[in-house]
Design a protein around this motif. Structure first.
Motif, short mmCIF file in Angstrom:
data_model
loop_
_atom_site.label_atom_id
_atom_site.label_comp_id
_atom_site.label_asym_id
_atom_site.label_seq_id
_atom_site.Cartn_x
_atom_site.Cartn_y
_atom_site.Cartn_z
N VAL A 131 45.15 26.37 45.81
CA VAL A 131 46.53 26.20 45.34
C VAL A 131 46.54 25.98 43.83
N TYR A 132 45.54 25.26 43.34
CA TYR A 132 45.44 25.01 41.90
C TYR A 132 44.17 25.68 41.37
N GLN A 133 44.34 26.52 40.39
CA GLN A 133 43.19 27.19 39.78
C GLN A 133 42.79 26.45 38.50
N PRO A 134 41.50 26.31 38.27
CA PRO A 134 41.07 25.54 37.10
C PRO A 134 41.29 26.26 35.78
N ASP A 135 41.69 25.47 34.80
CA ASP A 135 41.79 25.94 33.42
C ASP A 135 40.99 24.92 32.61
N PRO A 136 39.74 25.26 32.33
CA PRO A 136 38.84 24.22 31.81
C PRO A 136 39.17 23.79 30.38
N ALA A 137 40.08 22.84 30.27
CA ALA A 137 40.54 22.38 28.95
C ALA A 137 40.03 20.98 28.63
N TYR A 138 39.24 20.41 29.54
CA TYR A 138 38.90 18.99 29.39
C TYR A 138 37.47 18.74 28.97
N GLU A 139 36.75 19.76 28.58
CA GLU A 139 35.33 19.55 28.32
C GLU A 139 35.10 18.50 27.22
N ALA A 140 35.89 18.56 26.16
CA ALA A 140 35.68 17.61 25.05
C ALA A 140 35.93 16.18 25.53
N LEU A 141 37.01 15.96 26.27
CA LEU A 141 37.30 14.60 26.74
C LEU A 141 36.27 14.14 27.77
N TYR A 142 35.84 15.06 28.63
CA TYR A 142 34.85 14.68 29.64
C TYR A 142 33.52 14.31 28.97
N THR A 143 33.20 14.99 27.89
CA THR A 143 31.99 14.63 27.15
C THR A 143 32.09 13.19 26.64
N GLU A 144 33.26 12.81 26.14
CA GLU A 144 33.45 11.43 25.67
C GLU A 144 33.35 10.45 26.85
N TYR A 145 33.99 10.82 27.97
CA TYR A 145 33.93 9.97 29.17
C TYR A 145 32.48 9.72 29.58
N THR A 146 31.72 10.79 29.61
CA THR A 146 30.32 10.68 30.07
C THR A 146 29.50 9.77 29.15
N LEU A 203 50.73 17.27 38.92
CA LEU A 203 50.01 17.09 37.65
C LEU A 203 48.59 16.60 37.91
N LEU A 204 48.49 15.61 38.79
CA LEU A 204 47.18 15.06 39.12
C LEU A 204 46.28 16.15 39.70
N MET A 205 46.85 16.96 40.56
CA MET A 205 46.06 18.03 41.19
C MET A 205 45.57 19.02 40.14
N GLN A 206 46.46 19.41 39.22
CA GLN A 206 46.05 20.36 38.19
C GLN A 206 44.96 19.76 37.29
N ILE A 207 45.12 18.46 37.00
CA ILE A 207 44.09 17.78 36.19
C ILE A 207 42.74 17.82 36.91
N TYR A 208 42.74 17.55 38.23
CA TYR A 208 41.48 17.58 38.98
C TYR A 208 40.85 18.98 38.95
N ALA A 209 41.69 20.01 39.11
CA ALA A 209 41.16 21.38 39.05
C ALA A 209 40.57 21.65 37.67
N ASP A 210 41.32 21.27 36.63
CA ASP A 210 40.88 21.57 35.27
C ASP A 210 39.62 20.78 34.91
N VAL A 211 39.60 19.50 35.28
CA VAL A 211 38.46 18.65 34.91
C VAL A 211 37.19 19.08 35.65
N THR A 212 37.35 19.43 36.93
CA THR A 212 36.16 19.76 37.72
C THR A 212 35.78 21.23 37.59
N GLY A 213 36.70 22.04 37.10
CA GLY A 213 36.41 23.47 37.02
C GLY A 213 36.31 24.13 38.38
#
Lengths: 588, 588
Positions: free
Chosen positions: A545-560, A491-501
């Motif tokens: 091994v993990y391909q990005p699925d960029p679903a985190y843009e809205a949350l990353y905007t809040e983080y930033t 899960l962590l790995m998929q999150i890193y792929a998705d968050v970083t694109g």
């Protein structure tokens, strides 16, 4: 290519059952052994020794294909000396962390022969040995390499002992070094993200000078643990390019100037004479194994000893993460990011950029997050109700496995939370260890798996922030390669792929640093012309091994937005909370 | 004055052993009984009945001095109807919360005679009865007071049932009422802090009209639970000043205009005819106990029945918190703040200001925090590791007692934390239920007692924010009087005193609302000329039990900065997190 195929198999196994990685990889390699034998270096082995914070590990590796054949760990008898000096029983001040160098030698005496025995290879077939070490772990020694703490009357002096990387008592000195560098416009300060750490050689040495000048004077050498243990193996002092650059402010062929040192403290002039020595490229030969070291390790005298290296950096070739754009993340309690870049650039908040700092002949970049697995562990220990710990116990799995499983059930953003991953401060890109953690969005309906997931995500946002800084500075990051214990968490790995694109690749070894040290040993032994070539044969990585699925843009905007608000001075509440706290505790 | 002395004793006991309060108070009062007998109303008793969310409690009180002689609780058989309507089994939509009025009558049939029996008094000596109720809990009835849900064919219609205070399905209607009031410049909107709640009479009635017009048309009366149960006791409809003002938008002698209603929905014109009735001052006589109610309760027919009242407001005289400047905090899962003010002012974010809303003839102010004890309970249930829950169990104390004890060990600010107490949104002063909780300053060293304390403090900061708003609006707050279960927590009390800079007084009863209802009943029965006089004799409060030591200014400054940043639109991250969450869950 057979080795790559077997590496793929190994890494595939890692996704579902992390602990099976090394075994699966080894099995595949054993099957491939006869093919590799044709390569010309069959039947030859190297030993990599990884010196950690609490123990050292030896790993026996086949030169031809990097198969891991035997390993052994030996714990440091004194561990981390941070409460009282054993020789006197006298308490140490806060933030001190020392070690005993004899503990390092004991690893050579125990772990190396045990690993060779476990591998079932003839010690005569071992052609080289190399080490990696924590850094900056620095010690004062005489001209012949004797640690001052091993000289009778000095055994009672705390400053005579190696200062472990996490000795943080030189913060005032580090601050002065940083401030003076900016005041004088020293060019090198920008190569360290604008800040010199209290962990590094100059800060620790300046503390030594100012707190125990006699020890300082008697220290003819001020040396990294990795170079010191290499000296113990080959009988000759060397200085490796990695620690000299990242921890010793060695840039463009020189250390900081005498004028700079004099302005810090007149007594500090001449300090760099304690460091001066030709700098050795990583993977080069430091010398031949001495008779004494042969008697410790059971290996043949005269075999190649490689120059020292650092745990994170040495892992890059083991993970085949050495091309520009391939960023290696060594993910454990903290995360170290290392990457080669085609050109020199000043990346805000990086830990350092060093010519040949990872691979000779190319610029090596380092950045870091000071708390990652530590944060998850903190939450598991101090935030999880009994219902979860009991469930994990009943199922015979770790709480992290349980929480990950439960956290994975919800869609991205379903928890309504965002966290700042600063429980242990922020190394990159803010370089501010007085920042602290935040959770926002809590409601009466918030549940532990949601909070756990928000913490996982927060560290991914931290990595994304680092990647963005590299990208914006003209050092593009195209792929992430993951090493370290956290790669087992899918899960962590998929999150890193998705968050970083970015696609995520995984190292195919559970002993990345020791494998890296072995790869460097093979080069020092002349088995391969250079580390890059050795890494192709001996390293292993499963790509994408993990391909990005960029679903985190809205949350990353809040983080930033929150990152900049709390981290860039708009609201310095975290600093003020620390001051309030310090005053409150002092007044008691 | 003997009663005051005994009240002091009772409240002193409350500090060390909360559960002993009522008993200690009663013992002191029993001793004082013979003195009080000389006052002329010895041997006369009143009954107060407190209707809560899940049960009703009857309390028998001596008129002369307020001694509590017997009490009994009767649970509502249907509790809160929020998943499915029992008559049909059909599920209810989200945010619905209904009740069955027969459950209210059952309290009269069971709790009242049981309390009288427990008190050991002759029912003939009971001279009056009064109630208090949750609010706004509203129901549709015929002209003779029959709830529509008790009319055969309507039993299957959810809208025919009483809508409990926490029925939150009328939010769209509430928003339209608020928006239209501002658009039309209605003067009354400022008396509700600028916002009409979805819980109140007009929002719930508009939802009824728009979702089940037939029930709306058949509802000849739209009435609060407190007025309805009073009607059941005395056979005559009354409307009390408290609910009419706070929940019914009755201001300056009238309800909102026909033009306003027509603009909301043409069908809503004429709605106020369902409310119209002379408004009764609190403590006035609604009528005499009917023969039927006499048969239910065992009390004498014809005794005084007091007009209805609301749980928080009715407690003010019980706690002797009725002078301007004395703010009563009823602290439980949430906190309700009620206070009389010498003049009319518009306090930003208050819930309401009503002429005679607490005591006839003076302006009564109400404010609130939507989550207080709820937040501590959330943390105990979802944030505490086994080591703490096990320790509490081993010692036979509650986790709250344990965490409070541990939290008390550290100096103010020693945790380095600050939290925003918005787990359940913010009622006053921001009136925004889509805000959420925040914890800032977390480190790897943060421990549960520190977090627990930061949560306690955050609610105190929330109350301080309310007090500051009153002060700035020209309605000074000079003293806090605490009622409700949380007064047992001495650390929490001291924190409230220190944070607010006000002395803290404590109610001397564990049954504040029921005692308050009994005090009003005594006035209705003519035993005292007015509620203020009755409160002096029958209420009890220990003054200034906790003196303020203003040590929290630095932390409160941080709270305020964060409060305004997250709460006043500078960073609407909490709203956006909710939107992200809603989208994520919808998309599943």
């Amino acid at each position: 290519m057979t080795p790559d195929v077997s590496a793929n198999n190994a890494a595939s196994a890692a996704k579902s059952a992390g602990s099976a990685v090394a075994k699966a990889g080894n099995a595949a390699r054993a099957a491939a052994g006869s093919a590799a034998a044709k390569a010309g270096n069959a039947g030859r082995y190297v030993v990599g020794v990884d010196f950690g914070t609490l123990s050292g590990r030896a790993l026996v590796v086949r030169v031809s294909d990097g198969a891991e054949l035997g390993t052994a760990v030996h714990g440091f008898r004194h561990g981390v000396i941070d409460t009282a000096l054993p020789a006197t029983g006298r308490p140490l001040p806060p933030d001190w962390a020392l070690q005993d160098p004899e503990d390092y030698r004991e690893v050579l005496r125990h772990a190396v022969p045990e690993a060779v025995a476990q591998a079932g290879v003839d010690p005569q077939q071992v052609v080289g040995i190399g080490v990696d070490f924590t850094a900056c772990t620095a010690l004062a020694a005489t001209a012949d390499g004797t640690p001052l703490c091993e000289i009778g009357e000095l055994r009672q002096r705390p400053h005579a002992y190696p200062k472990l990387w996490k000795h943080h008592a030189a913060q005032p000195q580090a601050d002065r070094i940083t401030d003076l560098a900016h005041a004088r416009g020293e060019r090198w300060i920008a190569r360290y993200g604008g800040r010199i750490s209290s962990e590094w050689q100059f800060a620790k040495a300046l503390q030594l000078l100012e707190e125990d000048p006699e020890i300082y004077q008697r220290a003819q050498r001020w040396i990294e643990g990795t170079d010191w243990i290499t000296w113990q193996l080959c009988g000759a002092e060397t200085r490796n390019a990695c620690t000299a650059g990242y921890k010793g402010i060695w840039q463009d062929g020189r250390y900081p100037s005498e004028e700079f040192l004099a302005e810090l403290n007149p007594g500090f002039t001449g300090f760099t004479a304690k460091l001066e020595h030709p700098i050795s490229a990583l993977g080069s030969r430091a010398g031949g194994l001495t008779a004494q070291a042969s008697s410790w390790t059971g290996l043949s005298p005269g075999i190649a000893v490689c120059v020292g290296n650092v745990d994170a950096h040495v892992t890059a070739p083991a993970a085949q993460a050495i091309a520009p754009g391939q960023m290696l993340l060594v993910m454990g309690t903290s995360t170290c990011h290392v990457m080669n870049g085609a050109k020199l650039a000043e990346v805000p908040g990086m830990c350092g950029v060093v010519d040949g700092g990872i691979i000779a002949g190319i610029w090596g970049y380092e950045a870091g997050q000071s708390g990652v697995g530590d944060i998850f562990a903190w939450y598991a220990a101090h935030g999880l109700p009994a219902s979860y710990t009991e469930r994990a116990t009943a199922r015979g799995i770790s709480v992290h496995d349980l929480m990950t499983e439960l956290a994975a059930e919800a869609p991205v953003g379903g928890h309504g939370l965002v966290a700042l991953d600063w429980w242990s401060g922020n190394r990159s890109v803010l370089v501010d260890h007085h920042l602290s953690g935040v959770i926002i969005g809590l409601t009466l309906g918030s549940r532990p798996p949601e909070i756990y997931r928000a913490l996982l995500e927060s560290t991914a946002f931290g990595t994304r922030t680092i990647i963005d800084a590299f990208d914006r500075s003209g050092v593009p990051v195209t792929e992430l390669v993951i090493a370290g214990g956290l790669l087992r968490n899918a899960l962590l790995m998929q999150i890193y792929a998705d968050v970083t694109g970015r696609p995520l690749s995984l190292i195919g070894s559970e002993q990345g640093p020791a494998l890296g040290a072995a790869i460097h040993a093979a080069v020092a032994a002349g088995e391969y012309p250079d580390v890059t070539t050795a890494a192709q044969a001996m390293g292993r990585c499963e790509r994408a091994v993990y391909q990005p699925d960029p679903a985190y843009e809205a949350l990353y905007t809040e983080y930033t937005k929150l990152h900049d608000y709390f981290g860039r001075g708009q609201n310095a509440v975290m600093h003020r909370l620390r001051e309030i706290r310090a005053k409150a505790l002092d007044a008691r």
